[in-house]
Write an enzyme that holds these catalytic residues in place. Structure first.
Site, PDB file in Angstrom:
ATOM      1  N   ASP A   7      -7.923  -8.366   6.375  1.00 45.71           N
ATOM      2  CA  ASP A   7      -9.035  -8.164   7.309  1.00 45.71           C
ATOM      3  C   ASP A   7      -9.586  -6.753   7.290  1.00 45.71           C
ATOM      4  OD1 ASP A   7      -6.715  -6.946   8.581  1.00 45.71           O
ATOM      5  OD2 ASP A   7      -8.004  -6.779  10.341  1.00 45.71           O
ATOM      6  N   PHE A  18     -10.077  -0.428  -0.669  1.00 46.81           N
ATOM      7  CA  PHE A  18      -9.796  -1.180   0.549  1.00 46.81           C
ATOM      8  C   PHE A  18     -10.338  -2.585   0.326  1.00 46.81           C
ATOM      9  CE2 PHE A  18     -10.168  -2.901   4.757  1.00 46.81           C
ATOM     10  CZ  PHE A  18      -8.980  -2.480   5.337  1.00 46.81           C
ATOM     11  N   ASP A  38       0.860  -1.186   0.000  1.00 41.77           N
ATOM     12  CA  ASP A  38       0.000   0.000   0.000  1.00 41.77           C
ATOM     13  C   ASP A  38       0.896   1.237   0.000  1.00 41.77           C
ATOM     14  OD1 ASP A  38      -2.154   1.718   0.227  1.00 41.77           O
ATOM     15  OD2 ASP A  38      -2.544   1.290   2.328  1.00 41.77           O
TER      16      ASP A  38
END
Ligand code: 5GP
Ligand code: MG
Length: 175
Positions: A154, A147, A98
């Site tokens: 998770d 996302f 990311d």
């Protein structure tokens, strides 16, 4: 509602390819694969069973401090489960690239631990600007700036068990 981004078949084919790249790159070299907990656990278990060679496997836990942005030096690292890596070729395996801060900081740490080489492999890489100079050496899928959850990833420790990767819509985040 979760929108499926990558099916379990997509992921399986991608990991076949990743295993082939790793096999070709490391050949007979002394390899240690280090999974970054917790997001990489399913990827790690699927990948290592496709590698028919001698290798060591270890784990490290890394997460950015609660309530802080992922900036350099703000990583909480638990290295209790780490094998000896001095003199071996280390491949760091993470779920997603990311900001790149996690892997940048971990690469530095493993270089200091005396690894002969330190490279990185990720399942996913987001399309976004980054401050770090590190680029992941192996990337299975390039994705948009969403996302995502599932296949180890998770949201509040839920969704890790999904067999596919899904996009968590922004309205599902608490405001
Ligand atoms: P970095 O920003 O340091 O590259 O990534 C830090 C960590 O943030 C990743 O290892 C992952 O655990 C988490 N992360 C980043 N993007 C996402 C995402 O889209 N979904 C989930 N579940 N975790 C993410
Ligand atoms: Mg992670």
């Amino acid at each position: 509602m979760l929108k499926v981004l990558l099916t379990s078949q997509d992921i399986s084919a991608g990991i076949d390819q990743l295993a082939a790249e790793i096999t070709a790159h490391y050949a007979e070299k002394d390899l240690t694969i280090i999974g970054v907990m917790t997001g990489s656990i399913i990827l790690l278990s699927d990948l290592i069973r496709r590698l028919d060679r001698r290798m060591r496997v270890g784990l490290i836990q890394a997460r950015s401090y609660q309530g802080e942005n992922t900036t350099a030096g703000h990583l909480q690292v638990n290295a209790d489960m780490l094998p000896e890596v001095e003199g071996t070729h280390v491949l760091l395996l993470d779920d997603i690239f990311d900001s790149g801060q996690t892997l940048s900081e971990l690469v530095n740490r493993f270089q200091k631990l005396g690894a002969t080489s330190v490279r990185t492999a990720v399942l996913l890489r987001k399309d976004r600007p980054r401050d770090v100079t590190l680029t992941a050496d192996h990337v299975v899928f390039d994705i948009g700036n969403h996302f995502v959850v599932g296949y180890g990833l998770d949201y509040n420790d839920e969704y890790r068990n999904l067999p596919h990767i899904a996009i968590l819509p922004t309205q599902d985040f608490p405001s």
